[in-house]
Design a protein around this motif. Sequence first.
Motif, PDB file in Angstrom:
ATOM      1  N   LEU A 294       0.813  -1.215   0.000  1.00 21.70           N
ATOM      2  CA  LEU A 294       0.000   0.000   0.000  1.00 21.70           C
ATOM      3  C   LEU A 294       0.847   1.266   0.000  1.00 21.70           C
ATOM      4  N   MET A 295       2.105   1.171   0.395  1.00 20.70           N
ATOM      5  CA  MET A 295       2.981   2.342   0.401  1.00 20.70           C
ATOM      6  C   MET A 295       3.684   2.561  -0.940  1.00 20.70           C
ATOM      7  N   LYS A 296       3.402   1.709  -1.932  1.00 20.75           N
ATOM      8  CA  LYS A 296       3.911   1.966  -3.273  1.00 20.75           C
ATOM      9  C   LYS A 296       3.174   3.181  -3.818  1.00 20.75           C
ATOM     10  N   PRO A 297       3.867   4.171  -4.354  1.00 19.08           N
ATOM     11  CA  PRO A 297       3.208   5.416  -4.785  1.00 19.08           C
ATOM     12  C   PRO A 297       2.043   5.206  -5.747  1.00 19.08           C
ATOM     13  N   ASP A 298       2.210   4.315  -6.732  1.00 20.52           N
ATOM     14  CA  ASP A 298       1.133   4.125  -7.702  1.00 20.52           C
ATOM     15  C   ASP A 298      -0.073   3.431  -7.077  1.00 20.52           C
ATOM     16  N   VAL A 299       0.174   2.570  -6.096  1.00 24.17           N
ATOM     17  CA  VAL A 299      -0.921   1.843  -5.453  1.00 24.17           C
ATOM     18  C   VAL A 299      -1.749   2.770  -4.565  1.00 24.17           C
TER      19      VAL A 299
END
Length: 365
Positions: A294-299
């Motif tokens: 969830l901390m992936k920018p696109d996600v």
Amino acid sequence: MISAFIRLASAATATLLFAAAANAQERVVHVYNWSDYIDESVLEEFTKETGIKVVYDVFDSNELVETKLLAGGSGYDVVVPTAPFLARQIQAGVFQKLDKSKLPNLKNMWPEVMERLAKYDPGNEYAVNYMWGTTGIGYNVDKVKAALGDVPVDSWDVLFKPENAEKLKSCGINILDASDETFAIALNYVGKNPDSKDTAELEEGGKVYMNIRPSVKTFNSSAYIDDLANGDICMTIGWSGDVLQAKARAEEANNGVHIEYVIPKEGTYMWFDNLAIPADAQNVEEAHEFINFLMKPDVIAKASNYVQYANGNLASQPLLDESVFKNPSVYPDPETMKKLFTISPYGPKEQRVLNRVWTQIKTGN
């Protein structure tokens, strides 16, 4: 004999490999989050990328989550409490510290949000921000204008003055069933410290709602989204993203309902919803993988674009829809940010006072 041994060894190896494969297929993470609070494709992408199945349950009040967590054995691996509840639950030993070595995407987080969240979680040891926002006024533009005339919808006066609330009664008023926030807003409105825990001041804040209680139709924190979108209510104290979701649903339905959200000029409550792992979680490795994903920018940008809330991930901002990132109702301007306040947890004694007064308000007694 050797051949038989080899066959037995091969069979044993095959059994172990089959068991390992079965275990790999059975990887699961149990998530407990607010209702209407994620793009379901995010969950599908997580499973596709990691092979971990997501069992996803929803709630609509912090009190419900707290009851389950304090009782123990909730069965959840990731939960999403709001900051004051998070702080109280940390003190109660409900959560385990995050293993930050398993969260490389922490590098994407927004330092300002982490600093504000540290008021509740010193050192950011137990939680990572998921979304944040404000609690303001959502309203049906046409129905409110018909009821109030040219009264500007830019102040809490539009709701908290009994004469205004009485005029809105016929088209429907909802109040969030979130007493910690609603009392902070009322205390700020009457010129008190919104973080006050003084019994007399809490009761004074309660009078703000008791004075308009005859005009209030409902107290809820989830159904009001559709009620607003469908035109069943015309004004609510609501969470910024929820109101904007109602606006989007009305526009998609093309039902002629025009919804807007405003942060009143007196200021309002700024809240943080955060990802945390219960101390008795059964799938800790999977929980970390879920949070890190969830901390992936696109996600997280996809999640924000869907729910129309701001998130605590700085690296996601270039990926946000302009309708979200440039909307001052979602990402307030610096001047408005100065008027946003936070609150600390209620102790057991103060919580009892709050619960008593809030129950009196909701029942009208």
